[in-house]
Scaffold this motif. Structure first.
Motif, PDB file in Angstrom:
ATOM      1  N   VAL A 371       0.769  -1.241   0.090  1.00 38.91           N
ATOM      2  CA  VAL A 371       0.015   0.126  -0.041  1.00 38.91           C
ATOM      3  C   VAL A 371       0.904   1.201   0.100  1.00 38.91           C
ATOM      4  O   VAL A 371       0.640   2.221  -0.797  1.00 38.91           O
ATOM      5  CB  VAL A 371      -0.839  -0.193   1.153  1.00 38.91           C
ATOM      6  CG1 VAL A 371      -1.784   1.423   1.311  1.00 38.91           C
ATOM      7  CG2 VAL A 371      -2.060  -1.230   1.195  1.00 38.91           C
ATOM      8  N   LYS A 395      -3.441  10.841  -1.555  1.00 37.96           N
ATOM      9  CA  LYS A 395      -4.047   9.648  -1.949  1.00 37.96           C
ATOM     10  C   LYS A 395      -5.013   9.233  -0.944  1.00 37.96           C
ATOM     11  O   LYS A 395      -4.885   8.621   0.072  1.00 37.96           O
ATOM     12  CB  LYS A 395      -2.632   8.813  -1.685  1.00 37.96           C
ATOM     13  CG  LYS A 395      -1.427   9.035  -2.414  1.00 37.96           C
ATOM     14  CD  LYS A 395      -1.711   8.296  -3.789  1.00 37.96           C
ATOM     15  CE  LYS A 395      -0.335   8.440  -4.777  1.00 37.96           C
ATOM     16  NZ  LYS A 395      -0.444   7.675  -5.987  1.00 37.96           N
ATOM     17  N   VAL A 396      -6.157   9.538  -1.456  1.00 40.29           N
ATOM     18  CA  VAL A 396      -7.435   9.152  -0.539  1.00 40.29           C
ATOM     19  C   VAL A 396      -7.604   7.818  -0.512  1.00 40.29           C
ATOM     20  O   VAL A 396      -7.952   6.991   0.663  1.00 40.29           O
ATOM     21  CB  VAL A 396      -8.624   9.766  -1.399  1.00 40.29           C
ATOM     22  CG1 VAL A 396      -9.924   9.500  -0.819  1.00 40.29           C
ATOM     23  CG2 VAL A 396      -8.703  11.386  -1.451  1.00 40.29           C
ATOM     24  N   GLU A 397      -7.364   6.595  -1.558  1.00 40.15           N
ATOM     25  CA  GLU A 397      -7.587   5.439  -1.347  1.00 40.15           C
ATOM     26  C   GLU A 397      -6.342   4.800  -0.346  1.00 40.15           C
ATOM     27  O   GLU A 397      -6.858   3.895   0.498  1.00 40.15           O
ATOM     28  CB  GLU A 397      -7.167   4.604  -2.875  1.00 40.15           C
ATOM     29  CG  GLU A 397      -7.397   3.176  -2.774  1.00 40.15           C
ATOM     30  CD  GLU A 397      -7.096   2.630  -4.104  1.00 40.15           C
ATOM     31  OE1 GLU A 397      -7.072   1.451  -4.122  1.00 40.15           O
ATOM     32  OE2 GLU A 397      -6.637   3.307  -5.086  1.00 40.15           O
ATOM     33  N   THR A 398      -5.186   5.263  -0.313  1.00 42.41           N
ATOM     34  CA  THR A 398      -4.201   4.923   0.423  1.00 42.41           C
ATOM     35  C   THR A 398      -4.830   5.274   1.869  1.00 42.41           C
ATOM     36  O   THR A 398      -4.615   4.227   2.655  1.00 42.41           O
ATOM     37  CB  THR A 398      -2.769   5.614   0.184  1.00 42.41           C
ATOM     38  OG1 THR A 398      -2.506   5.289  -1.232  1.00 42.41           O
ATOM     39  CG2 THR A 398      -1.824   5.069   1.041  1.00 42.41           C
ATOM     40  N   GLU A 400      -7.603   5.681   3.128  1.00 48.54           N
ATOM     41  CA  GLU A 400      -8.768   4.710   3.664  1.00 48.54           C
ATOM     42  C   GLU A 400      -8.324   3.279   3.796  1.00 48.54           C
ATOM     43  O   GLU A 400      -8.481   2.670   4.800  1.00 48.54           O
ATOM     44  CB  GLU A 400      -9.788   4.800   2.394  1.00 48.54           C
ATOM     45  CG  GLU A 400     -10.642   6.119   2.318  1.00 48.54           C
ATOM     46  CD  GLU A 400     -11.421   6.002   1.038  1.00 48.54           C
ATOM     47  OE1 GLU A 400     -11.477   5.090   0.331  1.00 48.54           O
ATOM     48  OE2 GLU A 400     -12.493   6.969   0.881  1.00 48.54           O
ATOM     49  N   LEU A 401      -7.339   2.717   3.090  1.00 49.12           N
ATOM     50  CA  LEU A 401      -6.932   1.480   3.395  1.00 49.12           C
ATOM     51  C   LEU A 401      -6.091   1.563   4.836  1.00 49.12           C
ATOM     52  O   LEU A 401      -6.131   0.554   5.709  1.00 49.12           O
ATOM     53  CB  LEU A 401      -5.897   1.011   2.288  1.00 49.12           C
ATOM     54  CG  LEU A 401      -6.419   0.572   1.097  1.00 49.12           C
ATOM     55  CD1 LEU A 401      -5.511   0.219  -0.001  1.00 49.12           C
ATOM     56  CD2 LEU A 401      -7.270  -0.987   1.404  1.00 49.12           C
ATOM     57  N   SER A 404      -8.489   1.669   7.922  1.00 51.57           N
ATOM     58  CA  SER A 404      -9.457   0.619   7.620  1.00 51.57           C
ATOM     59  C   SER A 404      -9.224  -0.451   8.871  1.00 51.57           C
ATOM     60  O   SER A 404     -10.084  -1.153   9.288  1.00 51.57           O
ATOM     61  CB  SER A 404      -9.512  -0.104   6.282  1.00 51.57           C
ATOM     62  OG  SER A 404      -8.397  -0.791   6.085  1.00 51.57           O
TER      63      SER A 404
END
Length: 515
Positions: A371, A395-398, A400-401, A404
């Motif tokens: 990630v 890096k929004v996806e990063t 969120e991961l 999480s």
């Protein structure tokens, strides 16, 4: 004595100042990804460890150093310093990413902590032992990626920058995914599968091409692969098929044909068609000839029918970028109070600035997918995923991961040596008889175990197949966009908040020293 003169000049200076035993930390890293790519496959750690484990100055080395003169005509090195070198043994701690790890710019690949004189002295050797193998491994990984699962055989020894470089490149290429090598020395030293066909000179030695093929099949029935472009691809294929029919009547099976020139996409398709029509569906079409990742990708787009790719010059010489931008920088020293003081290079060129302190690298994974990486200072402890998420702005996806709770962290730098002693205990590759496969350049005991120049055992290396498997898993863990050959995505890397503060403090300290 694999080093540059200035390393020993500085070493003598540290010795004269009484700083020889002053504890220090150096980091080996690179500044830019090569080949306009998105990553580097780290390689050479095993060789570096073996070198450090047997580091010493021989009587011959010391006599040579004693003969050197400075600009004033006097001996360059003090006799007492040379006696110090004669008794010196490497006592540093070494941390490194595992061989076969994927790494990125400015992340420490290898870190040396110990007496300042010793840690400085090994700079040149480590840059050499890590830089070129990592470059060759990275090139090979890109070539294998372009081949899309087709076997790639490394054919580069004859064009390598010296015999030893060819051996190093063969090992690195195999780690990175190549299926074999033409280099017999690499096959013997490392247990790499060896492969070969025939040269055009064999065909040229005969008056008739078909006669050359039949003679070769009889001479080498277990490796019957014909090179068919010596004079003309069409005629060469016709002669190869005629020879295959004759050899079949003699109980010899032709295993394939090789194309080395001409319209490779067209003639590979034609060769495949004609082999199949002749009932030789098992026979492979091998293509070679100044190939690299871009040429292979282009040929695949053109519908080339290739079973095996032979790649030489452009792999072993890293043709389009023949040097990795590896550097080795001091990042901390112990002061008179016994405390670490950060050091950093502060340059007008931002690309040449270095990290202070005791940096580590923590990689976060979601399942088997990498990630992001966080560079931090070991004194601050490893960062948690939630803390790492705060360092990303776009890096929004990063983010969120990491938030999480599904990500696990792994420190990339692991102990390689403690006080100069190897800490890994895996077995070396073995022959069919169970004996260790040895590098011919390294002395060994009668039992086959590697030894230092003094005859002391060197810790066995990690099996090459394990390193290769780890490299395969590391490459597979990268996002597809990062592995892309052209215009790759940038892999997410951030510095921890604490490290950023240390960097600013180190910069401020340096600026206070500037008149």
């Amino acid at each position: 004595m694999a080093t540059d003169l200035y390393e020993l000049l500085m070493a003598q200076g540290y010795w004269l100042l009484g700083w020889a035993e002053r504890r220090a930390v150096f980091n080996l890293f690179f500044r830019n990804n090569p080949f306009r790519g998105g990553f580097v496959l780290a390689c050479g750690q095993e060789s570096a460890r073996d070198f450090l484990a047997r580091l010493l100055f021989s009587e011959r080395d010391l006599n040579y150093l004693a003969s050197l003169r400075g600009g004033d005509g006097k001996p360059l090195f003090h006799p007492d310093f040379l006696r110090f070198l004669a008794e010196m043994r490497f006592r540093c701690d070494v941390r490194a990413v595992r061989e076969g790890a994927v790494v990125f710019p400015n992340e420490p690949i290898l870190q040396v902590e110990g007496p300042l004189l010793q840690a400085q002295l090994v700079e040149t050797a480590l840059l050499n032992l890590i830089g070129f193998p990592s470059l060759a491994a990275t090139k090979a990984a890109r070539i294998c990626s372009a081949a899309g699962g087709d076997p790639v055989v490394e054919f580069g020894l004859r064009r390598a920058q010296g015999w030893q470089a060819g051996l190093t490149a063969s090992r690195a290429a195999y780690i990175a995914g190549c299926a074999g090598t033409s280099n017999l020395a690499a096959g013997r030293a490392y247990g790499i599968p060896v492969r070969g066909t025939m040269a055009h000179s064999w065909v040229m030695a005969f008056d008739d091409e078909a006669e050359a093929f039949v003679a070769y099949g009889r001479a080498v029935p277990g490796n019957c692969i014909f090179v068919v472009d010596t004079y003309d691809c069409e005629g060469g294929m016709s002669q190869a098929l005629a020879a295959a029919a004759e050899l079949r009547r003699q109980g010899i099976t032709v295993q394939g044909v090789r194309l080395d020139s001409g319209d490779l996409a067209r003639w590979s398709r034609e060769a495949r068609r004609r082999l199949d029509e002749a009932g030789l569906t098992h026979a492979a079409v091998l293509v070679s000839g100044d190939l690299d990742e871009y040429r292979i990708a282009e040929l695949k787009k053109q519908g080339a029918c290739v079973n095996v790719w032979g790649v030489g010059t452009r792999l072993v010489t890293a043709f389009d970028e023949p040097a990795l931008s590896v550097v080795y920088k001091l990042s901390a020293v112990v002061n008179r109070q016994g405390e670490w003081e950060d050091r950093a290079k502060i340059s007008n060129d931002r690309a040449k600035r270095s990290l202070p302190g005791l940096p580590g690298v923590r990689r976060f994974y979601a399942g088997d997918r990498a990630v992001c990486d966080v560079i931090y200072d070991r004194r601050d402890g490893p960062p948690e995923a939630a803390d790492a998420a705060k360092r990303f702005r776009t890096k929004v996806e990063t983010q969120e991961l990491l938030r999480s709770g599904a990500c696990r962290g792994e420190d990339l730098l692991v102990p390689l040596m403690e006080e100069g002693r190897p800490v890994m205990a895996e077995e070396r590759p073995v022959t069919d008889e169970g004996r260790p496969v040895m590098d011919e350049a390294r002395p060994a005991t009668d039992e086959g175990h590697p030894v230092t120049d003094e005859g002391h055992p060197v810790q066995p290396s990690c099996p090459l197949e394990d390193i290769r498997a780890y490299a395969r898993a590391q490459l597979a863990s990268l996002p597809e966009g990062v592995r892309r050959l052209e215009r790759p995505e940038r892999y997410p890397i951030v510095e921890s908040a604490a490290l950023r503060r240390r960097r600013r403090a180190a910069a401020a300290m340096v600026r206070r020293k500037i008149p």
